[in-house]
Design an enzyme around this catalytic site. Structure first.
Site, PDB file in Angstrom:
ATOM      1  CE  LYS A   1      -7.955   1.366   8.830  1.00 32.56           C
ATOM      2  NZ  LYS A   1      -9.075   0.583   9.385  1.00 32.56           N
TER       3      LYS A   1
ATOM      4  CB  ILE B   1      -5.868  -1.384   7.426  1.00 30.25           C
ATOM      5  CG1 ILE B   1      -4.429  -1.315   7.943  1.00 30.25           C
ATOM      6  CG2 ILE B   1      -6.721  -2.212   8.369  1.00 30.25           C
ATOM      7  CD1 ILE B   1      -4.292  -0.799   9.373  1.00 30.25           C
TER       8      ILE B   1
ATOM      9  CE1 TYR C   1      -9.562   3.398  11.557  1.00 28.80           C
ATOM     10  CE2 TYR C   1      -9.985   1.944  13.418  1.00 28.80           C
ATOM     11  CZ  TYR C   1     -10.258   2.351  12.137  1.00 28.80           C
ATOM     12  OH  TYR C   1     -11.236   1.690  11.408  1.00 28.80           O
TER      13      TYR C   1
END
EC number: 4.1.2.-
Length: 312
Positions: free
Chosen positions: A169, A213, A141
């Site tokens: 992400k 997301i 992330y």
């Protein structure tokens, strides 16, 4: 590692679910139930629990476990559930990953520890050490605005060789960075690349990313799913139309107020106005007052996101 039925790559819209609260350490259980069903009804491809939008770093460990367990029980395997395990403590990250596996989650998400800023060699060591200890596959992330550390492209390239690391992400908002990661991962079609800022969703998918997301998908999940599908199909007329709607949502709801917290405050307020869940925030933040709520309510009316019965 637990055998996972997670798609590789995981593609589509995976909303970073907000955490509905009644007070500092009490979950809004009824609101959580409505929220999960609302999100799934929008046709999303997964659910991200305990991320930034879920205010995970501000929640007690007990509350993190409760929202995770209840969410997995509500989802009942209908869509993949991925779980944020980022912590300043290595051991607590592993503990939460183990709890997530016991709850039936499908994968975990790990940002850089956010107090001591690690150098890239140290960050690679950290990921190399923790990945084999986790019972679930892991997404990196990239959230440099909050962690003070970027997963540099060169580090990501090395992380591709770590067996349990299956994707990234990116919430940097830096499209040059994302383009570099896409190039690095061209030989790994199973490696997931998801973008956080919804303003970049369409562009990232058109350029080879796998989806988003995106916080706004808590509120209007179908809008984001439709935009993802249009970008995937390279239907540019529909992409332009739906991207404009996403921009209108972001610019009208996330900009109410003066501070960096307005994104969370605006999103939770909007969900409250829509009758889905409480707008209580975890400390140090508090919810919007009447004047700001009226602005959010007016924006929702203009966007057509209020039912006849819902209102602030």
């Amino acid at each position: 590692m637990t055998d996972s039925k997670l798609p590789k790559p995981l593609s589509g819209i995976i909303p970073p679910m907000i955490t509905p609260l009644k007070d500092r350490n009490t979950l809004d259980i009824e609101g959580l139930e409505r929220l999960v069903e609302h999100i799934i009804a929008g046709g999303v491809h997964g659910l991200f629990v305990l991320g930034t939008t879920g205010e995970a770093p501000s929640l007690s460990y007990q509350l993190r476990q409760e929202v995770l367990e209840r969410t997995c029980n509500l989802v009942k395997g209908r869509i993949p559930v991925i779980v944020g395990i980022t912590d300043t403590s290595y051991v607590e990250s592993v503990n939460l990953a183990e709890f997530a596996a016991d709850c039936g989650a499908d994968a975990v998400v790990l940002a850089a520890p956010y107090y001591f800023p690690a150098g890239q060699p140290e960050l690679l060591e950290y990921v190399t050490h923790i990945a084999p200890e986790l019972p679930l596959p892991m997404y990196l992330y990239n959230m440099p605005s909050l962690t003070k550390v970027t997963f540099d492209p060169s580090m990501v390239k090395q992380a591709l060789d770590i067996p349990n690391v299956i994707g990234l992400k990116d919430s940097s908002g830096n499209m040059i960075y994302l383009h570099e990661i896409i190039q690095i991962c061209k030989d790994r079609p199973d490696f997931t690349l998801l973008v956080g800022p919804e303003q970049l969703l369409a562009e990232s998918v058109l350029m080879g990313g796998h989806g988003g997301i995106n916080g706004g998908a808590n509120l209007a999940p179908k809008l984001y799913v439709d935009l993802y599908n249009a970008a995937k199909a390279e239907d540019m007329a529909t992409v332009r139309k739906l991207h404009n709607q996403v921009m209108e949502l972001a610019m009208s709801i996330y900009t109410v107020g003066k501070h960096g917290s307005t994104y969370l405050k605006g999103l939770k307020c909007a969900l409250s106005c829509a009758g889905i869940c409480s707008d209580m925030l975890a400390e140090p933040f508090t919810n919007f007052k009447d004047a700001e709520r009226a602005q959010v309510n007016s924006a929702l009316e203009k966007l057509g996101l209020l039912s006849d019965k819902a209102s602030c």
